[in-house]
Design a protein around this motif. Structure first.
Motif, mmCIF file in Angstrom:
data_model
loop_
_atom_site.group_PDB
_atom_site.id
_atom_site.type_symbol
_atom_site.label_atom_id
_atom_site.label_comp_id
_atom_site.label_asym_id
_atom_site.label_seq_id
_atom_site.Cartn_x
_atom_site.Cartn_y
_atom_site.Cartn_z
ATOM 1 N N PRO A 1 0.755 -1.271 0.054
ATOM 2 C CA PRO A 1 0.002 -0.020 -0.302
ATOM 3 C C PRO A 1 0.971 1.281 -0.045
ATOM 4 C CG PRO A 1 -0.925 -1.763 1.416
ATOM 5 C CD PRO A 1 0.130 -2.065 1.010
ATOM 6 N N ASP A 2 1.878 1.345 0.564
ATOM 7 C CA ASP A 2 2.793 2.410 0.648
ATOM 8 C C ASP A 2 3.210 2.799 -0.538
ATOM 9 O OD1 ASP A 2 2.723 3.108 3.294
ATOM 10 O OD2 ASP A 2 4.398 2.462 3.951
ATOM 11 N N ASP A 3 3.580 1.864 -1.583
ATOM 12 C CA ASP A 3 3.938 2.137 -2.932
ATOM 13 C C ASP A 3 2.960 2.748 -3.792
ATOM 14 O OD1 ASP A 3 6.315 0.972 -2.341
ATOM 15 O OD2 ASP A 3 5.926 -1.096 -3.373
ATOM 16 N N ILE A 4 1.504 2.234 -3.403
ATOM 17 C CA ILE A 4 0.455 2.927 -4.394
ATOM 18 C C ILE A 4 0.372 4.284 -3.770
ATOM 19 C CG2 ILE A 4 -2.109 2.495 -4.343
ATOM 20 C CD1 ILE A 4 -1.641 -0.457 -3.951
ATOM 21 N N ILE A 5 0.442 4.539 -2.397
ATOM 22 C CA ILE A 5 0.145 5.696 -2.058
ATOM 23 C C ILE A 5 1.123 6.678 -2.489
ATOM 24 C CG2 ILE A 5 0.234 7.152 0.305
ATOM 25 C CD1 ILE A 5 -1.135 4.976 1.361
ATOM 26 N N ASP A 6 2.611 6.289 -2.567
ATOM 27 C CA ASP A 6 3.584 7.152 -3.099
ATOM 28 C C ASP A 6 3.099 7.624 -4.457
ATOM 29 O OD1 ASP A 6 5.210 6.853 -0.895
ATOM 30 O OD2 ASP A 6 6.266 5.125 -1.657
ATOM 31 N N VAL A 7 2.688 6.836 -5.128
ATOM 32 C CA VAL A 7 2.387 7.062 -6.633
ATOM 33 C C VAL A 7 1.379 8.082 -6.949
ATOM 34 C CG1 VAL A 7 1.364 6.253 -8.837
ATOM 35 C CG2 VAL A 7 3.163 4.673 -7.533
ATOM 36 N N TRP A 8 0.101 7.839 -5.978
ATOM 37 C CA TRP A 8 -0.893 9.027 -5.992
ATOM 38 C C TRP A 8 -0.616 10.221 -5.238
ATOM 39 C CZ3 TRP A 8 -5.503 8.677 -8.347
ATOM 40 C CH2 TRP A 8 -5.893 7.306 -8.620
ATOM 41 N N GLU A 9 0.213 10.340 -4.320
ATOM 42 C CA GLU A 9 0.723 11.498 -3.991
ATOM 43 C C GLU A 9 1.577 12.262 -4.836
ATOM 44 O OE1 GLU A 9 2.793 10.513 -0.210
ATOM 45 O OE2 GLU A 9 1.040 10.776 0.968
ATOM 46 N N TRP A 10 2.402 11.521 -5.465
ATOM 47 C CA TRP A 10 3.375 12.058 -6.736
ATOM 48 C C TRP A 10 2.307 12.660 -7.777
ATOM 49 C CZ3 TRP A 10 3.504 11.554 -11.920
ATOM 50 C CH2 TRP A 10 4.512 12.195 -12.782
ATOM 51 N N TYR A 11 1.145 11.825 -8.082
ATOM 52 C CA TYR A 11 0.246 12.360 -9.075
ATOM 53 C C TYR A 11 -0.606 13.747 -8.735
ATOM 54 C CZ TYR A 11 -3.799 12.254 -12.249
ATOM 55 O OH TYR A 11 -4.696 12.570 -12.994
ATOM 56 N N ALA A 12 -0.883 13.738 -7.358
ATOM 57 C CA ALA A 12 -1.660 14.776 -6.783
ATOM 58 C C ALA A 12 -0.500 16.242 -6.978
ATOM 59 C CB ALA A 12 -2.057 14.728 -5.297
ATOM 60 N N ARG A 13 0.776 15.894 -6.631
ATOM 61 C CA ARG A 13 1.493 17.184 -6.675
ATOM 62 C C ARG A 13 1.828 17.564 -8.163
ATOM 63 N NH1 ARG A 13 4.495 13.749 -2.757
ATOM 64 N NH2 ARG A 13 6.068 13.099 -4.232
ATOM 65 N N ALA A 14 1.688 16.681 -9.123
ATOM 66 C CA ALA A 14 1.981 16.823 -10.509
ATOM 67 C C ALA A 14 0.588 17.541 -10.813
ATOM 68 C CB ALA A 14 1.939 15.504 -11.301
#
Length: 296
Positions: free
Chosen positions: A278-291
């Motif tokens: 789950p941490d990997d998934i959250i990392d991706v979504w947080e990166w997408y939100a910043r983008a």
């Protein structure tokens, strides 16, 4: 026959036979002129049955009931087997708790682990239900249904890892801050209307495919590469570019590492096959939100 002959025929000591006689499970048929106990021909089989039941842990009261035809041997055996099953489950839990504690020096941790793992299955389920009631109340909710169906269920013979996971998830479900965060997420989900449509689910999968490699590679969310990923994802779904900040708001509102940790723990307790962390998934979504915010 005399008690010494009975002892020789059964392999039991005279002292044990006297104990059984005094307890009322092996009564003598009479006494000799000298006052010695006398036993009939059925005493051998009776003594052997008593010995067998005692070796299996059956109490004298139940043995008396069987021999007195007050209860069937089958009923006593079934009831005693159930009691043994309960004892075995408890012993397995205790063994797993001790193995999980190995390496720790905190006595309070051992106490906490013992308290949470020796609860009955109903009491453990109550922890989950209390959390769901606190978060969702009495209103039906598909997320609540999913949480209920996927609730942690500690097996009868848990591993030390499952014990440690159950203790952590139980403490998480009773954490007031985690409950409050979960309640805010549930309230926002209700306020924003029905569940996402199929197109949005497709976008969700594509986020992992497109944004995942960039996030793991450490790409700058403000870069041209990130902009291209945002635009490709928008082309798949119904979200126009001017709503990028709103989409980022929603991602951040529903991205909580403790929620991800909860599902990791549940997977360990329930013995599910491990999937993407789950941490990997959250990392991706947080990166997408910043983008999204960088190119709003």
């Amino acid at each position: 026959m005399m008690i010494g002959q009975l002892a020789a025929s059964t392999g039991l000591s005279v002292r044990t036979l006297r104990f059984y006689a005094d307890a009322g499970v092996l009564p003598a048929q009479g006494r000799s002129p000298a006052g010695y106990r006398l036993y009939g021909p059925d005493a051998v089989a009776r003594a052997r049955l008593v010995r067998t039941l005692r070796e299996l842990g059956v109490g004298l009261d139940d043995i008396r009931r069987v021999l007195g035809a007050e209860a069937s041997l089958q009923d006593i055996a079934a009831r005693h087997a159930q009691a043994l099953d309960a004892q075995i489950r408890l012993l397995r839990l205790q063994r797993a708790v001790l193995r999980a504690f190995v390496g720790s020096t905190d006595p309070e941790e051992l106490e906490r682990m013992t308290d949470l793992t020796t609860l009955t299955a109903e009491q453990r389920r109550r922890i989950v239900d209390d959390y769901l009631d606190a978060v969702f109340g009495d209103d039906p909710d598909t997320v609540a249904d999913r949480l209920s169906m996927g609730a942690p269920d500690l097996p009868d013979d848990p591993t030390p890892e499952q014990i440690a996971a159950w203790v952590e998830v139980a403490e998480l479900l009773r954490d007031p801050d985690f409950i409050a965060t979960s309640r805010r997420m549930a309230q926002r989900a209700r306020a924003e209307g029905p569940q996402p449509d199929v197109a949005q689910f497709e976008v969700g999968k594509a986020v992992g495919t497109l944004a995942g490699p960039a996030a793991r590679a450490g790409a700058d969310p403000a870069s041209a590469q990130a902009r291209a990923i945002v635009e490709r994802l928008e082309a798949l779904g119904p979200t126009p570019a001017e709503d990028r900040n709103r989409v980022a708001d929603r991602i951040e509102a529903f991205t909580d590492r403790r929620i991800g940790r909860y599902w990791t723990l549940v997977g360990i307790v329930n013995g599910w096959e491990p999937s993407q962390a789950p941490d990997d998934i959250i990392d991706v979504w947080e990166w997408y939100a910043r983008a999204l915010r960088a190119h709003a």
